[in-house]
Design a protein around this motif. Sequence first.
Motif, PDB file in Angstrom:
ATOM      1  N   VAL A 132     -23.551 -39.898  -3.366  1.00 53.70           N
ATOM      2  CA  VAL A 132     -23.729 -39.034  -2.214  1.00 53.70           C
ATOM      3  C   VAL A 132     -22.765 -37.856  -2.320  1.00 53.70           C
ATOM      4  N   GLU A 133     -23.194 -36.675  -1.822  1.00 54.59           N
ATOM      5  CA  GLU A 133     -22.337 -35.489  -1.818  1.00 54.59           C
ATOM      6  C   GLU A 133     -22.277 -34.950  -0.398  1.00 54.59           C
ATOM      7  N   VAL A 134     -21.049 -34.786   0.102  1.00 55.59           N
ATOM      8  CA  VAL A 134     -20.845 -34.335   1.475  1.00 55.59           C
ATOM      9  C   VAL A 134     -19.969 -33.096   1.436  1.00 55.59           C
ATOM     10  N   GLY A 135     -20.427 -32.027   2.081  1.00 58.47           N
ATOM     11  CA  GLY A 135     -19.696 -30.764   2.043  1.00 58.47           C
ATOM     12  C   GLY A 135     -18.452 -30.742   2.882  1.00 58.47           C
ATOM     13  N   GLU A 136     -18.367 -31.616   3.886  1.00 56.78           N
ATOM     14  CA  GLU A 136     -17.155 -31.688   4.706  1.00 56.78           C
ATOM     15  C   GLU A 136     -16.674 -33.135   4.779  1.00 56.78           C
ATOM     16  N   ASP A 137     -16.714 -33.763   5.973  1.00 55.21           N
ATOM     17  CA  ASP A 137     -16.174 -35.106   6.159  1.00 55.21           C
ATOM     18  C   ASP A 137     -17.274 -36.158   6.116  1.00 55.21           C
ATOM     19  N   PHE A 138     -16.833 -37.386   5.771  1.00 56.26           N
ATOM     20  CA  PHE A 138     -17.705 -38.560   5.862  1.00 56.26           C
ATOM     21  C   PHE A 138     -16.997 -39.544   6.783  1.00 56.26           C
TER      22      PHE A 138
END
Length: 618
Positions: A148-154
């Motif tokens: 998974v790729e998240v541009g900000e927070d997870f």
Amino acid sequence: MWEAYRIGEWCEDVAEVRGSTLRHLLISAPSSRPGCQARLRLRGARVTGELNLAEITVRGSIRLDRCRFDATPCLDNAHLDTAFQLNSCTMPGLSLVGARVTLECEITACTVTGTVDLRSLTVGNRLSLNDTAIRPAHGEAALDAQSVEVGEDFWASGLDCAGTVFLNSARIQDVLAFRGTRIGRDSGLQAPELTVGGGLFLDSGFSAAGQINLYGASIGGTVRMDDCRLDGPGAGRGAYALNLSCAEIGGDIWSGRGLVLHGPVIVRDTSVRGSVVLKGARFDISSNAPTADAALDASRLRVGGDLDCRDGFVALGMIDLRDSRIGGSVLFEGAELTALDNRYPALRGNGVEIGGVFNLCNGFTAHGRISLFSVTARSRVCFDDAVLDTPADEWALSYIGSSTATLSIRMRQAPAGVIDLSRSRIGMLRDAPAAWPAGLVLDGAAYDSLHPALPAQARLPWLARDPAGFVPHPYEQLATTYQRHGQDADARVVLVAKHRSMRRTLSPAARLWSLLQDATVGYGYRPRRAVWLLLCLLTTGTALFTAWPPIAVGDGTAPPFQPAIYTLDLLLPLVDLGQERSYAPARITQWAAVALIGIGWLLVTTVAAGASRVLRRA
């Protein structure tokens, strides 16, 4: 629902809707009313059939609140231009494999009875699974977010999973938070090669049954583990509660309170730019023994700051710090370490390099030996007020081949075991006679000064505690230290004591010769004895030959008889003063002359041997 979509308002008066209807709505999206933003906002509806949005592009946001799904929503490879939100929904599963969400993706407070599959999901802003409960069938994954790729927070705070969580090779730009998350069923968190640009939070009541696998992870910020409990998968090789090996941590590993780990922890070959703070933590492998070697395996760990294991730190199992590099200090004040297997020490720090102090003091307790081979501590190694609990005649502390500016071993009580300081290099050695161990090995140890500065007679029992018996080097080193501080008399006392101790190891003939050297010249360190003995013999011989003068011999005219010179001629075997060859003793004086000659030879020989020893030492 169609009209609510056009104006972007909540649709709350639809009790049931088919999944195919929602698909048709989103594919054939009607145009928005002027001044409004089209979006799907559905609350309290039951979604029958399958909601299949695979491989479609959705322009408006999707927000579903308190909805119930009969089938697993599928958004595989979908492209959502704005946001996707499921709040307080119930569903048998969720699949967003390969989907792209331009803004937020939120799956909060939902109940899922299957797998949440987020493999290769791309989220432009924030991904959230806060307060969601996932209950898959036995053996199935709860959350699969591999790659998974998240541009900000997870954010996954309060997440409750009854199955494995997969984050293999996931990439999070900022923070990854599992605060208060619960992972059960002996499944754990699998996140090898995880990349997080900010911090990783496994705190605020985080608990997991199974392995937390962060092998090769890259964390840009701090890993926080306050109020965290990890229960490993049980006994067996490789069954770790936490695997943080080969990881890169840009900040700290921090646990200020409440960290409990049941099972081995491995942080081998990991680099931490900040500090590792494990205050009050509890490491326990009692249920894993004997298959597990160490409660904490931190071999080859690299830490820029401190390794802080204070404030009630407890380890049931070995702490292994072999070949680690600690830029700051290693702090174990008040810690309690227990070795569960006699094959392993309570603490193994062989090859450790420490830029500051190495404190195992102020209430530190070790039930088992401490192994510190080739340790380098640039400031101080301290055992003040420590307790080393080992049986008699077993090794309590092996500080071998190590170096430090100061070594302080003023322990709370004298260890029953052996302390080995052989081949160590110490600037100042601080100890306390009341806490001297029953066995002390100093062979090859070098130190510049001792504190307290005891006289030689008080230090001699300190040298006689080597289990191997007499060893010459500790005596020579102590004498050198006294000489360095201008205490030559104490140095001579120590060197004489060395030869007296060595006497017990000699053959009977050599022992007799040693006794003679001791009595006459103190092995060359007390030359005044030879002078006084010579004067006594000279006085005795002079008086004897004055009372019973010898008879002149030879054909020539003998020189005038001088009793003192005659006695001196007998005593000095290599000197001819003309008296001995001109006069011959008679009767009782013959035996006196023989005795003086013999004593003279012995005296000269012992003086020569002592002088040679002193010159070699110089």
